[in-house]
Design a protein around this motif. Structure first.
Motif, PDB file in Angstrom:
ATOM      1  N   GLY A   1       0.785  -1.225   0.000  1.00 54.93           N
ATOM      2  CA  GLY A   1       0.000   0.000   0.000  1.00 54.93           C
ATOM      3  C   GLY A   1       0.816   1.274   0.000  1.00 54.93           C
ATOM      4  N   GLY A   2       2.143   1.150  -0.134  1.00 50.63           N
ATOM      5  CA  GLY A   2       2.995   2.329  -0.199  1.00 50.63           C
ATOM      6  C   GLY A   2       3.156   3.057   1.115  1.00 50.63           C
ATOM      7  N   THR A   3       2.789   2.425   2.221  1.00 45.78           N
ATOM      8  CA  THR A   3       2.807   3.109   3.523  1.00 45.78           C
ATOM      9  C   THR A   3       3.684   2.417   4.562  1.00 45.78           C
ATOM     10  OG1 THR A   3       0.850   1.881   4.273  1.00 45.78           O
ATOM     11  CG2 THR A   3       0.464   3.976   3.151  1.00 45.78           C
ATOM     12  N   VAL A   4       4.389   1.361   4.173  1.00 50.70           N
ATOM     13  CA  VAL A   4       5.114   0.534   5.133  1.00 50.70           C
ATOM     14  C   VAL A   4       6.615   0.598   4.863  1.00 50.70           C
ATOM     15  CG1 VAL A   4       5.398  -1.810   6.043  1.00 50.70           C
ATOM     16  CG2 VAL A   4       3.129  -1.020   5.302  1.00 50.70           C
ATOM     17  N   THR A   5       7.407   0.788   5.908  1.00 46.83           N
ATOM     18  CA  THR A   5       8.861   0.715   5.797  1.00 46.83           C
ATOM     19  C   THR A   5       9.264  -0.699   5.398  1.00 46.83           C
ATOM     20  OG1 THR A   5       9.187   2.443   7.441  1.00 46.83           O
ATOM     21  CG2 THR A   5      11.020   0.939   7.080  1.00 46.83           C
ATOM     22  N   VAL A   6      10.232  -0.795   4.492  1.00 54.17           N
ATOM     23  CA  VAL A   6      10.669  -2.104   4.009  1.00 54.17           C
ATOM     24  C   VAL A   6      12.130  -2.327   4.379  1.00 54.17           C
ATOM     25  CG1 VAL A   6       9.012  -2.203   2.123  1.00 54.17           C
ATOM     26  CG2 VAL A   6      11.287  -1.214   1.713  1.00 54.17           C
ATOM     27  N   GLN A   7      12.505  -3.600   4.402  1.00 53.25           N
ATOM     28  CA  GLN A   7      13.879  -3.996   4.677  1.00 53.25           C
ATOM     29  C   GLN A   7      14.308  -5.021   3.643  1.00 53.25           C
ATOM     30  OE1 GLN A   7      15.592  -4.754   8.795  1.00 53.25           O
ATOM     31  NE2 GLN A   7      15.334  -6.852   8.081  1.00 53.25           N
ATOM     32  N   GLY A   8      15.465  -4.850   3.073  1.00 54.50           N
ATOM     33  CA  GLY A   8      15.984  -5.814   2.105  1.00 54.50           C
ATOM     34  C   GLY A   8      16.759  -5.096   1.002  1.00 54.50           C
ATOM     35  N   ASN A   9      16.936  -5.748  -0.112  1.00 50.64           N
ATOM     36  CA  ASN A   9      16.760  -7.148  -0.393  1.00 50.64           C
ATOM     37  C   ASN A   9      17.798  -7.608  -1.406  1.00 50.64           C
ATOM     38  OD1 ASN A   9      15.640  -6.001  -2.747  1.00 50.64           O
ATOM     39  ND2 ASN A   9      13.924  -7.440  -2.823  1.00 50.64           N
ATOM     40  N   ILE A  10      19.070  -7.351  -1.057  1.00 51.85           N
ATOM     41  CA  ILE A  10      20.192  -7.760  -1.907  1.00 51.85           C
ATOM     42  C   ILE A  10      20.180  -9.279  -2.062  1.00 51.85           C
ATOM     43  CG2 ILE A  10      22.718  -7.856  -2.050  1.00 51.85           C
ATOM     44  CD1 ILE A  10      22.730  -5.252  -0.376  1.00 51.85           C
ATOM     45  N   ASP A  11      20.383  -9.735  -3.276  1.00 52.87           N
ATOM     46  CA  ASP A  11      20.464 -11.170  -3.538  1.00 52.87           C
ATOM     47  C   ASP A  11      21.786 -11.700  -2.980  1.00 52.87           C
ATOM     48  OD1 ASP A  11      20.658 -13.745  -4.565  1.00 52.87           O
ATOM     49  OD2 ASP A  11      19.931 -13.191  -6.554  1.00 52.87           O
ATOM     50  N   PRO A  12      21.745 -12.618  -2.005  1.00 54.86           N
ATOM     51  CA  PRO A  12      22.994 -13.119  -1.422  1.00 54.86           C
ATOM     52  C   PRO A  12      23.940 -13.728  -2.445  1.00 54.86           C
ATOM     53  CG  PRO A  12      21.113 -13.795  -0.099  1.00 54.86           C
ATOM     54  CD  PRO A  12      20.560 -13.205  -1.359  1.00 54.86           C
ATOM     55  N   ALA A  13      23.412 -14.239  -3.561  1.00 51.24           N
ATOM     56  CA  ALA A  13      24.271 -14.847  -4.576  1.00 51.24           C
ATOM     57  C   ALA A  13      25.238 -13.829  -5.174  1.00 51.24           C
ATOM     58  CB  ALA A  13      23.412 -15.462  -5.681  1.00 51.24           C
ATOM     59  N   LEU A  14      24.828 -12.553  -5.185  1.00 47.04           N
ATOM     60  CA  LEU A  14      25.666 -11.541  -5.816  1.00 47.04           C
ATOM     61  C   LEU A  14      26.807 -11.072  -4.930  1.00 47.04           C
ATOM     62  CD1 LEU A  14      23.157  -9.371  -7.865  1.00 47.04           C
ATOM     63  CD2 LEU A  14      24.386 -11.444  -8.478  1.00 47.04           C
ATOM     64  N   LEU A  15      26.846 -11.523  -3.676  1.00 42.13           N
ATOM     65  CA  LEU A  15      27.983 -11.183  -2.828  1.00 42.13           C
ATOM     66  C   LEU A  15      29.276 -11.799  -3.351  1.00 42.13           C
ATOM     67  CD1 LEU A  15      26.386 -11.595   0.725  1.00 42.13           C
ATOM     68  CD2 LEU A  15      26.849  -9.459  -0.502  1.00 42.13           C
ATOM     69  N   ALA A  16      29.158 -12.837  -4.160  1.00 44.81           N
ATOM     70  CA  ALA A  16      30.331 -13.494  -4.745  1.00 44.81           C
ATOM     71  C   ALA A  16      30.592 -13.040  -6.180  1.00 44.81           C
ATOM     72  CB  ALA A  16      30.162 -15.012  -4.699  1.00 44.81           C
ATOM     73  N   ALA A  17      29.774 -12.119  -6.686  1.00 45.72           N
ATOM     74  CA  ALA A  17      29.955 -11.615  -8.046  1.00 45.72           C
ATOM     75  C   ALA A  17      31.038 -10.544  -8.071  1.00 45.72           C
ATOM     76  CB  ALA A  17      28.638 -11.048  -8.558  1.00 45.72           C
ATOM     77  N   PRO A  18      31.565 -10.198  -9.245  1.00 48.60           N
ATOM     78  CA  PRO A  18      32.517  -9.087  -9.331  1.00 48.60           C
ATOM     79  C   PRO A  18      31.908  -7.805  -8.764  1.00 48.60           C
ATOM     80  CG  PRO A  18      32.484 -10.330 -11.379  1.00 48.60           C
ATOM     81  CD  PRO A  18      31.347 -10.854 -10.551  1.00 48.60           C
ATOM     82  N   TRP A  19      32.757  -6.966  -8.149  1.00 50.02           N
ATOM     83  CA  TRP A  19      32.239  -5.772  -7.485  1.00 50.02           C
ATOM     84  C   TRP A  19      31.336  -4.910  -8.379  1.00 50.02           C
ATOM     85  CZ3 TRP A  19      30.924  -3.932  -3.055  1.00 50.02           C
ATOM     86  CH2 TRP A  19      30.590  -2.573  -2.947  1.00 50.02           C
ATOM     87  N   PRO A  20      31.675  -4.651  -9.643  1.00 43.15           N
ATOM     88  CA  PRO A  20      30.776  -3.814 -10.456  1.00 43.15           C
ATOM     89  C   PRO A  20      29.368  -4.397 -10.588  1.00 43.15           C
ATOM     90  CG  PRO A  20      32.926  -3.954 -11.503  1.00 43.15           C
ATOM     91  CD  PRO A  20      32.930  -4.945 -10.373  1.00 43.15           C
ATOM     92  N   VAL A  21      29.271  -5.716 -10.610  1.00 40.13           N
ATOM     93  CA  VAL A  21      27.957  -6.354 -10.690  1.00 40.13           C
ATOM     94  C   VAL A  21      27.194  -6.146  -9.383  1.00 40.13           C
ATOM     95  CG1 VAL A  21      26.753  -8.562 -10.962  1.00 40.13           C
ATOM     96  CG2 VAL A  21      28.788  -8.067 -12.341  1.00 40.13           C
ATOM     97  N   LEU A  22      27.867  -6.361  -8.262  1.00 38.05           N
ATOM     98  CA  LEU A  22      27.222  -6.158  -6.962  1.00 38.05           C
ATOM     99  C   LEU A  22      26.860  -4.691  -6.766  1.00 38.05           C
ATOM    100  CD1 LEU A  22      26.326  -7.096  -4.163  1.00 38.05           C
ATOM    101  CD2 LEU A  22      28.704  -6.902  -3.405  1.00 38.05           C
ATOM    102  N   GLU A  23      27.753  -3.795  -7.133  1.00 32.33           N
ATOM    103  CA  GLU A  23      27.483  -2.365  -6.968  1.00 32.33           C
ATOM    104  C   GLU A  23      26.229  -1.954  -7.741  1.00 32.33           C
ATOM    105  OE1 GLU A  23      29.525   1.319  -8.969  1.00 32.33           O
ATOM    106  OE2 GLU A  23      30.728   0.737  -7.218  1.00 32.33           O
ATOM    107  N   ALA A  24      26.122  -2.391  -8.984  1.00 33.16           N
ATOM    108  CA  ALA A  24      24.949  -2.043  -9.782  1.00 33.16           C
ATOM    109  C   ALA A  24      23.680  -2.605  -9.145  1.00 33.16           C
ATOM    110  CB  ALA A  24      25.113  -2.581 -11.205  1.00 33.16           C
ATOM    111  N   HIS A  25      23.770  -3.791  -8.612  1.00 33.41           N
ATOM    112  CA  HIS A  25      22.614  -4.404  -7.952  1.00 33.41           C
ATOM    113  C   HIS A  25      22.225  -3.617  -6.707  1.00 33.41           C
ATOM    114  CE1 HIS A  25      19.860  -7.388  -6.429  1.00 33.41           C
ATOM    115  NE2 HIS A  25      20.647  -7.715  -5.407  1.00 33.41           N
TER     116      HIS A  25
END
Length: 375
Positions: free
Chosen positions: A307-331
């Motif tokens: 509803g556009g009224t709730v604070t959210v938390q997240g949501n980086i894909d954990p798989a991208l923590l092992a990707a090259p930094w430019p890929v993770l940065e863009a994500h």
């Protein structure tokens, strides 16, 4: 809601004056204010399962100690909780524990088998099994309260997040007897014996609520309910068979109050589930202030569903923590941009830190997020 300090002091749900929120140590921290819907200049960041797993200092400390023994050793649990705050500079600590700890403290025969996860000696499959479940003596929670108190004393103005597994996830482990891909036995019990299921959910809600409340009263500044397996449910089953128990668990901490200036505020509550994109609104409605979103759904779409009224938390894909930094940065930039659709946003993973993650990547990620103004 506004109360005078005198009224608040008489409130049975008021936190102690020495609590980090009441004392003003964490009440204006980036994490707590963001959880309360105030978007600050910088997006706060912490990681689920940041306490342990990927850190070499954690592995060194754990040598020769079983997982549940580590959770119930106050000094060790506190030290593990503090390690990622020291190393990464995250905006919050998450209490080091496990979702089955309250079951263990109640007297259930459960162990954590390396490489497999929680395993129960006697699965709960019948109404008689449910009736035989032991009652949690809240005095058994003393090691948890002690660990939290040790931790908040060391954290200063960095908030600690209390943690508990949601009633359905605990029930799924109890019925299945261990990890499961489809939670078929739990879902079967839900429909084949609704009375036994309701009693089981009441039991798990009670121990989860007590576990979470002990952490908050001992000094945690926020609460997160983690429903690992709710994504296995339809919206109808979740709403009718699970949500009432989650609401009951959260009622143990809902409305715990402290003063900030002349205003009474409540301890923020986060609700997170895995694979729960279709359940987000129902998960918010059980009494959460913030909804955690896993990596399967973009944050702007999650905010729309809320509803556009709730604070959210997240949501980086954990798989991208092992990707090259430019890929993770863009994500990460994409996640931050999509998080701008919500009133406020705490950056986190869309699940936990993989054990093989390079800790230097997490440190760099925190520094990168802290270097960028909010969108």
């Amino acid at each position: 809601m506004t109360q005078s300090p005198a009224d608040l002091a008489r409130d049975t749900r008021a936190l102690p004056a020495e609590h980090p929120l009441s004392a003003g140590r964490t009440s204006e921290s980036p994490l707590v204010t963001t959880y309360q819907g105030v978007r600050g200049d910088v997006t706060p960041v912490w990681f689920m399962r940041q306490a342990g797993r990927s850190l070499p200092e954690y592995r060194d400390l754990r040598v020769g100690t079983e997982m549940l023994d580590a959770c119930l050793n106050p000094e060790m649990a506190s030290e593990i909780t503090l390690q990622p705050v020291r190393r990464h500079g995250v905006d919050a600590a998450i209490f080091f524990s496990d979702i089955v700890v309250p079951m263990k403290l109640a007297g259930v025969d459960v162990s954590i088998v390396p490489g497999r996860g929680p395993v129960l000696a006697h699965p709960v499959r019948t109404a008689q099994d449910v009736r035989a479940l032991p009652t949690l003596d809240e005095a058994a929670l003393a090691p948890i309260s002690e660990a939290v108190a040790l931790t908040v004393a060391a954290l200063g103005d960095t908030p600690l997040i209390g943690f508990a597994g949601a009633p359905f996830t605990l029930a799924a482990y109890l019925v299945e007897g261990g990890p499961s891909k489809d939670h078929l036995a739990a879902r079967t019990l839900m429909h084949s014996d609704p009375a036994a299921w309701a009693d089981l959910m009441q039991w798990t809600a009670t121990i989860t609520g007590a576990f979470l409340r002990a952490q908050i009263l001992a000094g945690a500044s926020a609460a997160q309910l983690f429903d690992s397996w709710a994504g296995a449910l339809s919206l109808a089953d979740y709403s009718s068979k699970v949500a009432p128990a989650s609401a009951a668990a959260l009622s143990s901490v809902h409305g715990l109050t402290y003063t900030a200036g002349d205003t009474a505020r409540t301890v923020p509550i986060v609700h997170f589930g895995v694979g729960t994109g279709e359940l987000l609104k129902a998960m918010h409605d059980v009494g959460a202030d913030v909804v955690g979103v896993d990596y399967r759904i973009p944050l702007d779409e999650a905010s729309r569903r809320l509803g556009g009224t709730v604070t959210v938390q997240g949501n980086i894909d954990p798989a991208l923590l092992a990707a090259p930094w430019p890929v993770l940065e863009a994500h990460v930039l994409d996640v931050l941009a999509r998080g701008a659709a919500a009133p406020a946003h705490v950056l986190n993973l869309g699940h936990g830190v993989p054990p093989e993650t390079d800790p230097a990547v997490l440190t760099r990620l925190v520094e990168f997020v802290h270097s960028r103004p909010t969108v």
